[in-house]
Design an enzyme around this catalytic site. Sequence first.
Site, PDB file in Angstrom:
ATOM      1  N   HIS A 163       0.838  -1.191   0.000  1.00 38.62           N
ATOM      2  CA  HIS A 163       0.000   0.000   0.000  1.00 38.62           C
ATOM      3  C   HIS A 163       0.875   1.244   0.000  1.00 38.62           C
ATOM      4  O   HIS A 163       2.052   1.189   0.370  1.00 38.62           O
ATOM      5  CB  HIS A 163      -0.890   0.039   1.252  1.00 38.62           C
ATOM      6  CG  HIS A 163      -1.945  -1.013   1.313  1.00 38.62           C
ATOM      7  ND1 HIS A 163      -2.101  -1.851   2.405  1.00 38.62           N
ATOM      8  CD2 HIS A 163      -2.919  -1.368   0.428  1.00 38.62           C
ATOM      9  CE1 HIS A 163      -3.115  -2.664   2.193  1.00 38.62           C
ATOM     10  NE2 HIS A 163      -3.632  -2.395   0.993  1.00 38.62           N
ATOM     11  N   CYS A 248      -1.885   0.399  10.056  1.00 41.78           N
ATOM     12  CA  CYS A 248      -2.891  -0.586   9.616  1.00 41.78           C
ATOM     13  C   CYS A 248      -3.822  -1.032  10.728  1.00 41.78           C
ATOM     14  O   CYS A 248      -4.922  -1.495  10.471  1.00 41.78           O
ATOM     15  CB  CYS A 248      -2.215  -1.848   9.080  1.00 41.78           C
ATOM     16  SG  CYS A 248      -0.961  -1.614   7.825  1.00 41.78           S
TER      17      CYS A 248
END
Length: 254
Positions: A163, A248
């Site tokens: 990501h 996250c």
Amino acid sequence: MTSRRALIRRPGPRLVHGLLTHIERDPVDGELAIGQWEAYAHALREAGWETLEVPPADDCPDAVFVEDPVVVHEDLAVIANPGAAQRRRETIGVEQTMRDLGYRIARIAAPGTLDGGDVLRSGDTAYVGLSSRTNGAGIQQLATHLREFGVRTQAVPVERALHLKSAVTALPDGTVIGWDPVVDDKEAFPAYEAMPEEGGAHVVILGEDQLLMAASAPRSAELLRARGYEVTTVDISEFEKLEGCVTCLSVRLR
């Protein structure tokens, strides 16, 4: 809405089978992971954040990475359409939680895909990773949802990391920090600074001068302390084995 709340989700029984994209599999200690997650949640609370547990999604190995199913801006919760089909059921409990908290709901719809971990907001800009999990249609839809807030959306190529926020995050002063080996386009950001360790690229902003970082980046933590930040570190080694980082594991509702 009350500020300084953070969504978290307890690791499930299938955590050890989490998806991997850019690294080799290293066995995960499930019990150690739970202890590390509890310490992470404690660090948030110690910094003045109320933690709210999202209902478990025990059939989804990666559900602990609660950042990915949603992007929150002011009173709007944009429910993602994860790029990995195995992760799409993770959105159910997150959406219900956001509804219960009184947020307006919008969605990323197919053929668009988007993971929250690809969205980095700094100032009035949302940088969005064009990655293996987030496509152009998803970015366009997010841009439409954020336009009412005057937020500019900018796509950033992501090829060497899972990501965008696996590669870069932003400090409170707007400086984007990253780990050069996995940053594809440093020029995308008005102010960019390289960090000496991979974990040093990841910060959770807990306050105006307060950051949360992984214990795996001690040199980076010292650099940021030298800049005047109060830095709290947590050991998240078991989640790093699954391409996870400190961002996250929570969604900060500000």
